[in-house]
Design a protein around this motif. Sequence first.
Motif, PDB file in Angstrom:
ATOM      1  N   TRP A  95      46.342 -19.970  38.640  1.00 23.81           N
ATOM      2  CA  TRP A  95      47.327 -20.799  39.362  1.00 23.81           C
ATOM      3  C   TRP A  95      48.560 -21.040  38.494  1.00 23.81           C
ATOM      4  CZ3 TRP A  95      49.250 -25.538  37.901  1.00 23.81           C
ATOM      5  CH2 TRP A  95      50.032 -26.212  38.846  1.00 23.81           C
ATOM      6  N   GLU A 105      50.734 -17.851  37.915  1.00 27.42           N
ATOM      7  CA  GLU A 105      51.208 -17.129  39.097  1.00 27.42           C
ATOM      8  C   GLU A 105      52.736 -17.065  39.073  1.00 27.42           C
ATOM      9  OE1 GLU A 105      51.396 -18.115  43.801  1.00 27.42           O
ATOM     10  OE2 GLU A 105      49.471 -18.431  42.801  1.00 27.42           O
ATOM     11  N   ARG A 116      55.329 -19.979  40.029  1.00 29.81           N
ATOM     12  CA  ARG A 116      54.615 -21.255  40.060  1.00 29.81           C
ATOM     13  C   ARG A 116      55.515 -22.416  39.670  1.00 29.81           C
ATOM     14  NH1 ARG A 116      51.916 -22.925  43.049  1.00 29.81           N
ATOM     15  NH2 ARG A 116      50.479 -21.208  42.871  1.00 29.81           N
TER      16      ARG A 116
END
Length: 160
Positions: free
Chosen positions: A133, A136, A139
Motif C-alpha cells: 500500500w 504503490e 500513494r
Amino acid sequence: MDVRRDRDAAGRARNARPRDALGRPLPHGAEGVDRAPEGVPRTPDEALAEAQRLLDAGRPFHAHEVLEDAWKTAPEPERQLWRGLAQLAVGLTHAARGNARGAARLLERGAGNVAPYAQAPPHGLDVPGLVAWAREPGRARGDEPPRLRGAGPAAPGPAR
C-alpha cells in the motif's frame, strides 16, 4: 503579550490549541475536532482498532497519535514496527494536507520500518499489504487509508 506555554499535569509543554481533522492547529477559541488523548495505555489490539477507526474516519493525524503512544510503550523487539506504523499515518496526513513530497518520504520510511516484520507479523497485522500500500505508485495522493489487519478495501471516510 502572555507567552506562557500550555503544560500538562506533569509540567511538560503541550499545545492546547484546538486542531482540525488533519491535526493542523486552529486559533485559540476556534471549534476543533476531538483529539486522540495522548499517553493512554492500550493493548496492541486496542491501539490497532482505534488507529484503524481514525484512519477510516479520515483522521490520520489522530491515528498517528495513537500509534505513537504504542511505539513509545512497545517492547524493544516491536518498537521499529510501531514507529513505522506511526510514520505511515503521518505520511497519509501529509498527503491529505497536499504535501505529496513529504507524504512520499514518510510512507517510504514507514514501509521500510514495518517490512522486516513481514515474515512473522505480530498482532494480526497485514505487513506485506501495508508495505505494498505504502509503495504503490501515486500513494502520496492519500486517497485511501490502509488496512492495518487483513485484506480488502478500506471503509469509505468522509468527503475531503
